[in-house]
Design an enzyme around this catalytic site. Structure first.
Site, PDB file in Angstrom:
ATOM      1  N   ASP A 162       0.847  -1.203   0.000  1.00 30.85           N
ATOM      2  CA  ASP A 162       0.000   0.000   0.000  1.00 30.85           C
ATOM      3  C   ASP A 162       0.881   1.252   0.000  1.00 30.85           C
ATOM      4  O   ASP A 162       0.591   2.229  -0.690  1.00 30.85           O
ATOM      5  CB  ASP A 162      -0.907  -0.013   1.234  1.00 30.85           C
ATOM      6  CG  ASP A 162      -1.623  -1.344   1.369  1.00 30.85           C
ATOM      7  OD1 ASP A 162      -2.462  -1.647   0.515  1.00 30.85           O
ATOM      8  OD2 ASP A 162      -1.306  -2.098   2.305  1.00 30.85           O
ATOM      9  N   HIS A 190      -4.820  -3.427   6.313  1.00 30.26           N
ATOM     10  CA  HIS A 190      -4.590  -3.684   4.880  1.00 30.26           C
ATOM     11  C   HIS A 190      -5.933  -4.099   4.275  1.00 30.26           C
ATOM     12  O   HIS A 190      -6.222  -5.283   4.094  1.00 30.26           O
ATOM     13  CB  HIS A 190      -3.538  -4.775   4.661  1.00 30.26           C
ATOM     14  CG  HIS A 190      -3.481  -5.181   3.207  1.00 30.26           C
ATOM     15  ND1 HIS A 190      -3.020  -4.339   2.221  1.00 30.26           N
ATOM     16  CD2 HIS A 190      -3.872  -6.306   2.567  1.00 30.26           C
ATOM     17  CE1 HIS A 190      -3.119  -4.937   1.052  1.00 30.26           C
ATOM     18  NE2 HIS A 190      -3.648  -6.135   1.237  1.00 30.26           N
TER      19      HIS A 190
HETATM   20  P1  NAD Z   1      -2.189 -18.241  -4.202  1.00 29.44           P
HETATM   21  O1  NAD Z   1      -3.558 -18.831  -4.032  1.00 29.44           O
HETATM   22  O2  NAD Z   1      -1.561 -18.199  -5.545  1.00 29.44           O
HETATM   23  O3  NAD Z   1      -1.173 -19.025  -3.251  1.00 29.44           O
HETATM   24  C1  NAD Z   1      -1.444 -19.305  -1.927  1.00 29.44           C
HETATM   25  C2  NAD Z   1      -0.695 -20.579  -1.579  1.00 29.44           C
HETATM   26  O4  NAD Z   1      -0.841 -20.801  -0.182  1.00 29.44           O
HETATM   27  C3  NAD Z   1      -1.250 -21.828  -2.290  1.00 29.44           C
HETATM   28  O5  NAD Z   1      -0.177 -22.468  -2.990  1.00 29.44           O
HETATM   29  C4  NAD Z   1      -1.794 -22.670  -1.164  1.00 29.44           C
HETATM   30  O6  NAD Z   1      -1.632 -24.061  -1.392  1.00 29.44           O
HETATM   31  C5  NAD Z   1      -0.926 -22.180   0.002  1.00 29.44           C
HETATM   32  N1  NAD Z   1      -1.491 -22.472   1.316  1.00 29.44           N
HETATM   33  C6  NAD Z   1      -2.792 -22.432   1.700  1.00 29.44           C
HETATM   34  N2  NAD Z   1      -2.900 -22.818   2.980  1.00 29.44           N
HETATM   35  C7  NAD Z   1      -1.655 -23.070   3.423  1.00 29.44           C
HETATM   36  C8  NAD Z   1      -1.131 -23.520   4.659  1.00 29.44           C
HETATM   37  N3  NAD Z   1      -1.935 -23.806   5.690  1.00 29.44           N
HETATM   38  N4  NAD Z   1       0.205 -23.673   4.758  1.00 29.44           N
HETATM   39  C9  NAD Z   1       1.013 -23.419   3.733  1.00 29.44           C
HETATM   40  N5  NAD Z   1       0.580 -23.020   2.511  1.00 29.44           N
HETATM   41  C10 NAD Z   1      -0.743 -22.850   2.374  1.00 29.44           C
HETATM   42  O7  NAD Z   1      -2.267 -16.806  -3.546  1.00 29.44           O
HETATM   43  P2  NAD Z   1      -1.244 -15.594  -3.707  1.00 29.44           P
HETATM   44  O8  NAD Z   1      -1.617 -14.771  -4.874  1.00 29.44           O
HETATM   45  O9  NAD Z   1       0.158 -16.103  -3.604  1.00 29.44           O
HETATM   46  O10 NAD Z   1      -1.640 -14.728  -2.405  1.00 29.44           O
HETATM   47  C11 NAD Z   1      -1.378 -15.223  -1.115  1.00 29.44           C
HETATM   48  C12 NAD Z   1      -2.074 -14.376  -0.075  1.00 29.44           C
HETATM   49  O11 NAD Z   1      -1.539 -13.064  -0.066  1.00 29.44           O
HETATM   50  C13 NAD Z   1      -3.581 -14.200  -0.269  1.00 29.44           C
HETATM   51  O12 NAD Z   1      -4.213 -14.279   0.992  1.00 29.44           O
HETATM   52  C14 NAD Z   1      -3.694 -12.797  -0.831  1.00 29.44           C
HETATM   53  O13 NAD Z   1      -4.963 -12.233  -0.578  1.00 29.44           O
HETATM   54  C15 NAD Z   1      -2.602 -12.114  -0.041  1.00 29.44           C
HETATM   55  N6  NAD Z   1      -2.108 -10.830  -0.553  1.00 29.44           N
HETATM   56  C16 NAD Z   1      -1.769  -9.900   0.374  1.00 29.44           C
HETATM   57  C17 NAD Z   1      -1.254  -8.689  -0.039  1.00 29.44           C
HETATM   58  C18 NAD Z   1      -0.846  -7.634   0.969  1.00 29.44           C
HETATM   59  O14 NAD Z   1      -0.517  -6.520   0.542  1.00 29.44           O
HETATM   60  N7  NAD Z   1      -0.829  -7.890   2.274  1.00 29.44           N
HETATM   61  C19 NAD Z   1      -1.109  -8.430  -1.406  1.00 29.44           C
HETATM   62  C20 NAD Z   1      -1.452  -9.418  -2.326  1.00 29.44           C
HETATM   63  C21 NAD Z   1      -1.951 -10.627  -1.883  1.00 29.44           C
HETATM   64  C1  LMR Z   2      -3.837  -6.529  -2.614  1.00 29.26           C
HETATM   65  O1  LMR Z   2      -3.782  -5.520  -1.904  1.00 29.26           O
HETATM   66  O2  LMR Z   2      -3.400  -6.549  -3.782  1.00 29.26           O
HETATM   67  C2  LMR Z   2      -4.444  -7.810  -2.066  1.00 29.26           C
HETATM   68  O3  LMR Z   2      -4.510  -7.764  -0.673  1.00 29.26           O
HETATM   69  C3  LMR Z   2      -5.781  -8.048  -2.692  1.00 29.26           C
HETATM   70  C4  LMR Z   2      -6.336  -9.403  -2.328  1.00 29.26           C
HETATM   71  O4  LMR Z   2      -7.526  -9.418  -1.915  1.00 29.26           O
HETATM   72  O5  LMR Z   2      -5.633 -10.415  -2.451  1.00 29.26           O
END
Ligand code: NAD
Ligand code: LMR
Length: 330
Positions: A162, A190
């Site tokens: 962010d 977030h």
């Molecule tokens: P994704 O679905 O591609 O990958 C998530 C992975 O986590 C999968 O491979 C899944 O098998 C694994 N997983 C699920 N449960 C698990 C567990 N108990 N132990 C270990 N691994 C486990 O998702 P992504 O695009 O990589 O995003 C991951 C997370 O990050 C999501 O929750 C998304 O919303 C979040 N995110 C946060 C931000 C931020 O700014 N904070 C930004 C983008 C995404």
């Molecule tokens: C982001 O800020 O890009 C993510 O947290 C959005 C999401 O819901 O995975």
């Protein structure tokens, strides 16, 4: 000649996911801990995804990164966090069709309570974590509450994405380079309620509020930054991955290596009561870092507009905290 550093053990959860794939190669290259610091990478996945994680390990091997001192895949959190110095907690349960918010909190509570316990039992004494998986702030709260022997301050959640989004929007608006933007802050959760704050920011040394109008701040900048995740999902058909991985690298790089003189970063950290944020809530603040420790920037003037925005996001965090407390997760 410098003494070579001992390897640092880094555990990445959700390693086979989109962010994991973008993140691991950056860590392996030294972008997070520095060019002289070897890393032992421990990848945690659910059993169904360990094969894919093994594929990523093959690619990491094929990258022949000189800093990689170990590569292992686990489906057991206790093993994955054994001896870990750093945790990047990316894996989380996404919201499925028809899933209520309480179901999402409960499903993630199951993940982050178990990981918190594993960290408590086996991580290294200097362990520190950034939670990326959503709802990141509350997941960090849950993990910390299951690791009573680890200082809660070591569990943080990521708002650096962010922060970077806000820097990029302000730079684009003012025609400056992103390097010219300083002292910006993200407050709160977030989520769409976050408050990207340019009240104290400067652009090439000039107060940002002298360069942009209040209408742009309230009607364009804040909603744009707060909704950027959704905007990317609408365009890509998937949530931000490479930019999120970059932000995770930056979050940990700055925590370990320090913020530049005269600048801040944003991190969601357990509140110490600063700026009226109830103690213990994992809320984003402007922080400086030095010597591997972060400090919430103190003494900033908070005007009425900022106060209302911070309070609204903190109220959302308090609601999430109450919900997970009601579910017996903290
Ligand atoms: P994704 O679905 O591609 O990958 C998530 C992975 O986590 C999968 O491979 C899944 O098998 C694994 N997983 C699920 N449960 C698990 C567990 N108990 N132990 C270990 N691994 C486990 O998702 P992504 O695009 O990589 O995003 C991951 C997370 O990050 C999501 O929750 C998304 O919303 C979040 N995110 C946060 C931000 C931020 O700014 N904070 C930004 C983008 C995404
Ligand atoms: C982001 O800020 O890009 C993510 O947290 C959005 C999401 O819901 O995975």
């Amino acid at each position: 000649m410098d003494t070579p550093s001992a390897p640092v053990t880094v555990t990445v959860t959700g390693a086979a996911g989109q962010i994991g794939y973008a993140l691991l190669f950056r860590i392996a290259s030294g972008a997070m801990l520095g060019a002289g610091v070897p890393v032992r990478l421990r990848l945690l996945e659910i059993p169904a995804a360990t094969k894919a994680a093994e594929g990523t390990v093959m690619e990491l091997m094929d990258g022949a990164f000189p800093l990689v001192a170990g590569l292992d895949v686990f489906d057991d959190p206790a093993k994955a966090f054994d001896g870990a110095n750093i945790g990047l907690l990316v894996g989380a349960r996404p919201r499925g069709p028809g899933m209520e918010r309480a179901d999402l909190l409960s499903a993630n509570g199951g993940i982050f309570s178990v990981q918190g316990q594993a960290i408590n039992d086996g991580a290294a004494a200097d362990f520190r974590a950034v939670v990326v998986g959503n709802p990141a702030n509350t997941n960090a709260l849950i993990a910390a509450s299951h690791a009573p022997d680890v200082p809660a301050s070591r569990f943080t959640a990521m708002t650096r994405l962010d922060h970077s989004r806000a820097v990029a929007q302000l730079a684009a608006k003012t025609g400056a380079g992103v390097g010219g933007v300083r002292r910006l802050a993200i407050w709160g959760n977030h989520s769409a309620s976050q408050y990207p704050d340019i009240t104290h920011a400067t652009v090439d040394g000039v107060p940002a509020t002298d360069l942009v109008g209040q209408a742009w701040i309230a009607d364009e900048f804040i909603p744009r930054v707060a909704q950027r995740g959704a905007e990317v999902i609408a365009a890509r058909g998937a949530s931000s991955a490479a930019s999120a991985a970059n932000a995770a690298v930056e979050h940990m790089r700055l925590w370990v290596q320090g913020t530049p003189e005269g600048d801040w970063t944003s991190m969601a950290v357990p509140s110490d009561g600063s700026y009226g944020v109830p103690e213990g809530l994992v809320s984003s603040f402007p922080v400086t870092t030095a010597g591997g420790e972060y400090t919430i920037v103190q003494g900033l003037e908070v005007d009425g507009f900022s106060r209302a925005r911070i309070d609204a996001s903190v109220a959302e965090l308090a609601g999430e905290s109450d919900a997970v407390a009601g579910l017996g997760l903290i």
